[in-house]
Motif scaffolding. Structure first.
Motif, mmCIF file in Angstrom:
data_model
loop_
_atom_site.group_PDB
_atom_site.id
_atom_site.type_symbol
_atom_site.label_atom_id
_atom_site.label_comp_id
_atom_site.label_asym_id
_atom_site.label_seq_id
_atom_site.Cartn_x
_atom_site.Cartn_y
_atom_site.Cartn_z
ATOM 1 N N ALA A 173 -37.645 -19.752 -9.237
ATOM 2 C CA ALA A 173 -36.418 -20.549 -9.186
ATOM 3 C C ALA A 173 -35.513 -20.099 -9.988
ATOM 4 N N THR A 174 -36.003 -19.409 -11.060
ATOM 5 C CA THR A 174 -34.614 -19.341 -12.132
ATOM 6 C C THR A 174 -33.928 -17.389 -12.101
ATOM 7 N N TRP A 175 -34.424 -17.671 -10.594
ATOM 8 C CA TRP A 175 -33.243 -17.279 -9.787
ATOM 9 C C TRP A 175 -31.617 -17.169 -9.894
ATOM 10 N N GLY A 176 -32.273 -18.640 -9.264
ATOM 11 C CA GLY A 176 -31.158 -19.794 -8.995
ATOM 12 C C GLY A 176 -30.832 -18.910 -7.614
ATOM 13 N N ASP A 177 -29.392 -19.414 -7.717
ATOM 14 C CA ASP A 177 -27.551 -18.854 -6.864
ATOM 15 C C ASP A 177 -27.605 -17.146 -7.393
ATOM 16 N N THR A 178 -27.782 -16.764 -8.623
ATOM 17 C CA THR A 178 -27.550 -15.072 -8.541
ATOM 18 C C THR A 178 -28.239 -13.850 -7.852
ATOM 19 N N VAL A 179 -29.282 -14.455 -7.057
ATOM 20 C CA VAL A 179 -29.745 -12.954 -6.009
ATOM 21 C C VAL A 179 -29.547 -13.621 -4.179
ATOM 22 N N ARG A 180 -28.828 -12.822 -3.715
ATOM 23 C CA ARG A 180 -28.826 -12.844 -2.578
ATOM 24 C C ARG A 180 -30.083 -12.767 -1.916
ATOM 25 N N VAL A 181 -31.357 -13.509 -1.168
ATOM 26 C CA VAL A 181 -32.473 -13.418 -0.741
ATOM 27 C C VAL A 181 -31.886 -13.692 0.797
ATOM 28 N N VAL A 182 -33.192 -12.050 1.606
ATOM 29 C CA VAL A 182 -33.081 -12.025 2.900
ATOM 30 C C VAL A 182 -34.811 -12.089 2.581
ATOM 31 N N ILE A 183 -35.192 -13.363 4.269
ATOM 32 C CA ILE A 183 -36.614 -13.259 4.240
ATOM 33 C C ILE A 183 -37.217 -12.764 5.669
ATOM 34 N N GLY A 184 -37.949 -12.197 5.295
ATOM 35 C CA GLY A 184 -38.499 -11.440 6.776
ATOM 36 C C GLY A 184 -40.150 -10.898 6.477
ATOM 37 N N GLU A 185 -40.714 -10.266 7.899
ATOM 38 C CA GLU A 185 -41.752 -9.571 7.635
ATOM 39 C C GLU A 185 -40.935 -7.863 7.749
ATOM 40 N N MET A 186 -41.735 -7.250 7.021
ATOM 41 C CA MET A 186 -41.494 -5.164 7.612
ATOM 42 C C MET A 186 -41.293 -4.778 9.416
ATOM 43 N N SER A 187 -41.589 -5.217 9.877
ATOM 44 C CA SER A 187 -41.726 -5.209 11.254
ATOM 45 C C SER A 187 -40.202 -5.971 11.775
ATOM 46 N N ASP A 188 -39.661 -6.336 10.943
ATOM 47 C CA ASP A 188 -37.593 -7.004 11.133
ATOM 48 C C ASP A 188 -37.312 -6.153 11.260
ATOM 49 N N ALA A 189 -36.076 -5.609 11.746
ATOM 50 C CA ALA A 189 -35.876 -4.314 12.191
ATOM 51 C C ALA A 189 -34.398 -4.798 11.565
ATOM 52 N N ALA A 190 -34.053 -6.149 12.232
ATOM 53 C CA ALA A 190 -33.023 -6.949 11.986
ATOM 54 C C ALA A 190 -33.117 -7.689 10.642
ATOM 55 N N ALA A 191 -33.374 -7.935 10.276
ATOM 56 C CA ALA A 191 -33.586 -8.645 8.171
ATOM 57 C C ALA A 191 -33.984 -8.052 7.969
ATOM 58 N N ILE A 192 -34.343 -5.831 7.871
ATOM 59 C CA ILE A 192 -33.861 -5.334 6.958
ATOM 60 C C ILE A 192 -32.632 -4.511 6.949
ATOM 61 N N ASP A 193 -31.711 -4.780 7.955
ATOM 62 C CA ASP A 193 -30.531 -4.013 8.442
ATOM 63 C C ASP A 193 -29.075 -5.196 7.653
ATOM 64 N N ASP A 194 -30.082 -6.496 7.632
ATOM 65 C CA ASP A 194 -28.715 -7.574 7.353
ATOM 66 C C ASP A 194 -28.870 -6.774 5.431
ATOM 67 N N ALA A 195 -30.143 -7.137 5.536
ATOM 68 C CA ALA A 195 -30.692 -6.472 3.500
ATOM 69 C C ALA A 195 -30.066 -5.476 3.247
ATOM 70 N N VAL A 196 -30.308 -4.552 4.402
ATOM 71 C CA VAL A 196 -29.656 -3.121 3.165
ATOM 72 C C VAL A 196 -28.334 -3.095 3.513
ATOM 73 N N LYS A 197 -27.173 -3.813 4.493
ATOM 74 C CA LYS A 197 -25.859 -3.946 4.278
ATOM 75 C C LYS A 197 -25.071 -4.224 3.194
ATOM 76 N N GLY A 198 -24.015 -3.469 2.617
ATOM 77 C CA GLY A 198 -23.621 -3.517 1.702
ATOM 78 C C GLY A 198 -24.221 -3.380 0.528
ATOM 79 N N ALA A 199 -25.432 -2.045 0.637
ATOM 80 C CA ALA A 199 -26.313 -1.926 -0.467
ATOM 81 C C ALA A 199 -25.137 -0.719 -0.826
ATOM 82 N N ASP A 200 -25.542 -0.095 -2.395
ATOM 83 C CA ASP A 200 -25.415 1.279 -3.283
ATOM 84 C C ASP A 200 -27.062 2.012 -2.873
#
Length: 213
Positions: A39-66
């Motif tokens: 709960a302490t993360w609040g709105d400061t962290v973007r959260v993506v929920i998914g299994e490690m088999s979920d290629a689409a969710a993983i792609d969404d999480a990686v997009k825009g990363a440095d």
């Protein structure tokens, strides 16, 4: 920087997220269970929920990363089957390639040597224990590391052998077996601090430093 953390709600992963936030980074946290998001993360962290088999969710999480950080570790449950983190790591690396993300920081075991190391009694002992008592988890770590090292990304693998609970001490031995004196235990808080620091430190690109308290 924009940093995506996999395994973000684990014991080391959540501490790593906190370290990154304290250094002013923007964080995307990938997790399997929304109920484990602090709960302490609040709105400061973007959260993506998914299994490690979920290629689409993983792609969404990686997009825009440095930078991508993986705090994923294999299950130590002897009843666990398969190598799910190997598939997940492959999805992460594929997404990094698509989105032109070149920096990867992950965790590993001292039984997997740095490219410039030779086996020592300590690395052989850790490898023997892994192969003998946790063979599935050991093989999963080896396969994950092989994928990362051969992926073409600027990787750093942080190696440790005996994570413990406790406060961050700031007293970390860092180096390579056969050259530096590395012990066994290290607090998860210190692992998280060292891992987060690699985001801005190129010293260990294509290296696998070992750490202990």
């Amino acid at each position: 920087m924009n940093v995506t953390v996999f395994g973000a709600t684990g014991a080391i992963g959540s501490l790593t997220v906190n370290e990154l936030l304290s250094h002013g980074h923007t964080v995307t946290a990938y997790a399997r269970n929304a109920n484990k998001i602090p709960a302490t993360w609040g709105d400061t962290v973007r959260v993506v929920i998914g299994e490690m088999s979920d290629a689409a969710a993983i792609d969404d999480a990686v997009k825009g990363a440095d930078v991508v950080i993986s705090a994923l570790g294999p299950s130590m449950d002897r009843k666990a089957t398969g190598l799910p983190l190997v598939e997940g790591t492959r999805h992460i690396l594929d997404a990094m390639k698509r989105h032109h993300v070149t920096r990867y920081i992950g965790h590993g075991t001292p039984s997997i040597l740095d490219p410039q190391e030779k086996p020592t009694f300590q690395t052989r002992l850790i490898g023997f224990m892994g192969r003998t008592f946790l063979k599935r988890a050991y093989n999963e770590l080896l396969s994950m590391t092989d994928l990362i090292k051969n992926s073409g990304v600027d990787w750093t693998i942080v190696r440790f052998s005996a994570p413990t609970d406790g406060e961050r001490t700031g007293k970390i031995r860092t180096g390579f077996y056969g050259k530096d004196k590395i012990g066994f235990p290290i607090t998860r808080a210190d692992i998280a601090a060292f891992t987060a620091a690699q985001v801005e430190d190129p010293s260990y690109i294509h290296r696998a430093p070992a750490i202990s308290n």
